[in-house]
Design a protein around this motif. Structure first.
Motif, PDB file in Angstrom:
ATOM      1  N   LEU A 129       0.939  -1.171   0.260  1.00  0.00           N
ATOM      2  CA  LEU A 129       0.451  -0.203   0.089  1.00  0.00           C
ATOM      3  C   LEU A 129       1.120   1.263  -0.123  1.00  0.00           C
ATOM      4  N   HIS A 130       1.997   1.358   0.933  1.00  0.00           N
ATOM      5  CA  HIS A 130       2.326   2.669   0.963  1.00  0.00           C
ATOM      6  C   HIS A 130       3.245   2.799  -0.327  1.00  0.00           C
ATOM      7  N   LEU A 131       3.958   1.373  -1.221  1.00  0.00           N
ATOM      8  CA  LEU A 131       5.160   1.477  -2.284  1.00  0.00           C
ATOM      9  C   LEU A 131       4.192   2.015  -3.367  1.00  0.00           C
ATOM     10  N   LYS A 132       2.433   1.877  -3.563  1.00  0.00           N
ATOM     11  CA  LYS A 132       1.580   2.583  -4.294  1.00  0.00           C
ATOM     12  C   LYS A 132       1.546   3.564  -4.352  1.00  0.00           C
ATOM     13  N   ASP A 133       1.385   4.026  -2.408  1.00  0.00           N
ATOM     14  CA  ASP A 133       1.180   5.063  -2.191  1.00  0.00           C
ATOM     15  C   ASP A 133       2.488   6.320  -3.148  1.00  0.00           C
ATOM     16  N   LYS A 134       3.201   5.949  -2.678  1.00  0.00           N
ATOM     17  CA  LYS A 134       4.290   7.360  -3.057  1.00  0.00           C
ATOM     18  C   LYS A 134       4.628   6.775  -4.759  1.00  0.00           C
ATOM     19  N   LYS A 135       4.434   5.688  -5.579  1.00  0.00           N
ATOM     20  CA  LYS A 135       4.520   5.822  -6.992  1.00  0.00           C
ATOM     21  C   LYS A 135       3.122   6.968  -6.942  1.00  0.00           C
ATOM     22  N   ARG A 136       1.812   7.168  -6.557  1.00  0.00           N
ATOM     23  CA  ARG A 136       0.991   7.953  -7.370  1.00  0.00           C
ATOM     24  C   ARG A 136       1.598   9.173  -6.888  1.00  0.00           C
ATOM     25  N   PHE A 137       1.776   9.245  -5.655  1.00  0.00           N
ATOM     26  CA  PHE A 137       2.481  11.047  -5.511  1.00  0.00           C
ATOM     27  C   PHE A 137       4.150  11.060  -6.355  1.00  0.00           C
ATOM     28  N   GLU A 138       4.802  10.256  -6.221  1.00  0.00           N
ATOM     29  CA  GLU A 138       5.330  10.647  -8.142  1.00  0.00           C
ATOM     30  C   GLU A 138       5.160  11.077  -8.634  1.00  0.00           C
ATOM     31  N   LYS A 139       3.766  10.165  -9.588  1.00  0.00           N
ATOM     32  CA  LYS A 139       3.188  10.689 -10.506  1.00  0.00           C
ATOM     33  C   LYS A 139       2.739  12.022 -10.754  1.00  0.00           C
ATOM     34  N   ALA A 140       1.537  12.657  -9.171  1.00  0.00           N
ATOM     35  CA  ALA A 140       1.191  13.618  -9.111  1.00  0.00           C
ATOM     36  C   ALA A 140       2.268  14.632  -9.067  1.00  0.00           C
ATOM     37  N   ASN A 141       3.304  14.415  -9.217  1.00  0.00           N
ATOM     38  CA  ASN A 141       4.508  15.057  -8.654  1.00  0.00           C
ATOM     39  C   ASN A 141       4.544  15.627 -10.396  1.00  0.00           C
ATOM     40  N   GLN A 142       4.779  16.813 -11.169  1.00  0.00           N
ATOM     41  CA  GLN A 142       4.745  16.886 -12.063  1.00  0.00           C
ATOM     42  C   GLN A 142       5.764  17.726 -12.729  1.00  0.00           C
ATOM     43  N   ASP A 143       6.479  18.567 -12.162  1.00  0.00           N
ATOM     44  CA  ASP A 143       7.859  19.573 -12.414  1.00  0.00           C
ATOM     45  C   ASP A 143       8.850  18.445 -12.006  1.00  0.00           C
ATOM     46  N   SER A 144       8.738  17.564 -11.251  1.00  0.00           N
ATOM     47  CA  SER A 144       9.797  16.861 -10.252  1.00  0.00           C
ATOM     48  C   SER A 144      10.361  17.664  -9.574  1.00  0.00           C
ATOM     49  N   GLY A 145       9.711  18.655  -8.459  1.00  0.00           N
ATOM     50  CA  GLY A 145      10.150  19.552  -7.193  1.00  0.00           C
ATOM     51  C   GLY A 145      10.383  18.578  -5.942  1.00  0.00           C
ATOM     52  N   PRO A 146      10.891  19.456  -4.954  1.00  0.00           N
ATOM     53  CA  PRO A 146      11.204  18.408  -3.989  1.00  0.00           C
ATOM     54  C   PRO A 146       9.742  17.717  -3.791  1.00  0.00           C
ATOM     55  N   GLY A 147       8.402  18.379  -3.837  1.00  0.00           N
ATOM     56  CA  GLY A 147       7.365  17.848  -3.511  1.00  0.00           C
ATOM     57  C   GLY A 147       6.293  18.345  -4.564  1.00  0.00           C
TER      58      GLY A 147
END
Length: 287
Positions: free
Chosen positions: A120-138
């Motif tokens: 579950l946690h890895l799925k969240d991390k993947k979604r977080f990274e995908k949402a981060n369009q500008d590849s900034g720190p968050g």
């Protein structure tokens, strides 16, 4: 899972506010009347003095989206611990779990519960990274909304489909069959027929999701399962209101009919259980 077979994105947030059902009673009858009239005017998109099923349905969908966005904005402030306008992955973890959690992507855990949490946690991390369009720190606010409500944002659609396929498409053919849809269900060899919930799920698969009747869900059909069908919910509610409130059977609602049945209207999704009368966004003259 027994009972209703839920897809991944649930819509609990969209149906908040039921605890505020009685809130509108605190307004004077005159003020309540005035605000309700103002809301009726806004629902009436073509200003012909009547509310149709499609006008009611559009309004309810807009309301769902508004509350989902409002909630995400409030969460953003809570998650952004250092108030720099960005929610980092560490801040997200601290808000959710009180500490920063870091799992090895390639190492499965022996304990079943811990392994299920790792996934579950890895799925969240993947979604977080995908949402981060500008590849900034968050994530900035827009990206955070995309993370919390990927179903509302076009650039997340592909991710939502891929995530669902990873979870349900066991044979990797890019589709979800009825067996895969039902998950780990195995019929009891001693039973003559499937339990009720399985019959319900089969019916939903065949009649609600598998539009081309080829016995499997393609990516587009899969989307209609894993994303909450707010349109369907809104249409149902609109039809229900017309059935209940339409006194002269013309399949549309006049202001007089609504005011005659205002308690019913004020305890429906059309006013979010009366909450819209407390929210200037809805009853103010300019929407």
């Amino acid at each position: 899972p027994q009972g209703e077979h839920r897809a991944d994105y649930d819509r609990e947030a969209l149906l908040g506010g039921k605890e505020e059902v009685d809130e509108y009673v605190k307004l004077t009858p005159e003020e309540q009347h005035k605000r309700l009239q103002s809301i009726i005017k806004k629902i009436d998109l073509d200003s012909d003095g009547f509310l149709t099923e499609s006008e009611l349905s559009s309004w309810i969908q807009m309301s769902f989206k508004h509350y989902a966005m409002q909630e995400a904005k409030q969460q953003f402030v809570e998650y952004d611990k250092n108030s720099d306008g960005i929610v980092s992955w560490d801040e997200y973890n601290i808000q959710m779990y009180d500490r920063v959690i870091d799992f090895d992507e390639n190492t499965a855990l022996d304990d079943t519960e811990e392994e299920s949490f790792r996934q579950l946690h890895l799925k969240d991390k993947k979604r977080f990274e995908k949402a981060n369009q500008d590849s900034g720190p968050g994530l900035n606010l827009e990206e955070f909304i995309a993370f919390e409500h990927p179903e509302e944002v076009d650039y997340m659609t592909e991710f939502v489909i891929q995530e669902a396929l990873e979870e349900h498409d066991k044979n990797g053919d890019g589709f979800v069959s009825l067996e895969e849809f039902l998950g780990d269900y195995r019929r009891d060899p001693t039973a003559n027929e499937d339990p009720e919930w399985i019959l319900v799920e089969k019916d939903r698969f065949l009649n609600d999701y598998d539009k081309d009747a080829d016995g499997r869900l393609d990516p587009q059909e899969l989307l209609s399962w894993v994303v909450p069908n707010n349109q369907g919910i809104a249409q149902e509610e609109a039809l229900h209101l017309i059935d209940e409130v339409d006194l002269n059977s013309d399949r549309k609602l006049s202001e007089a009919e609504i005011l005659e049945n205002q308690d019913l209207f004020l305890t429906s999704e059309a006013t979010d259980y009366g909450r819209q009368l407390q929210d200037e966004y809805f009853y103010h003259d300019e929407l």
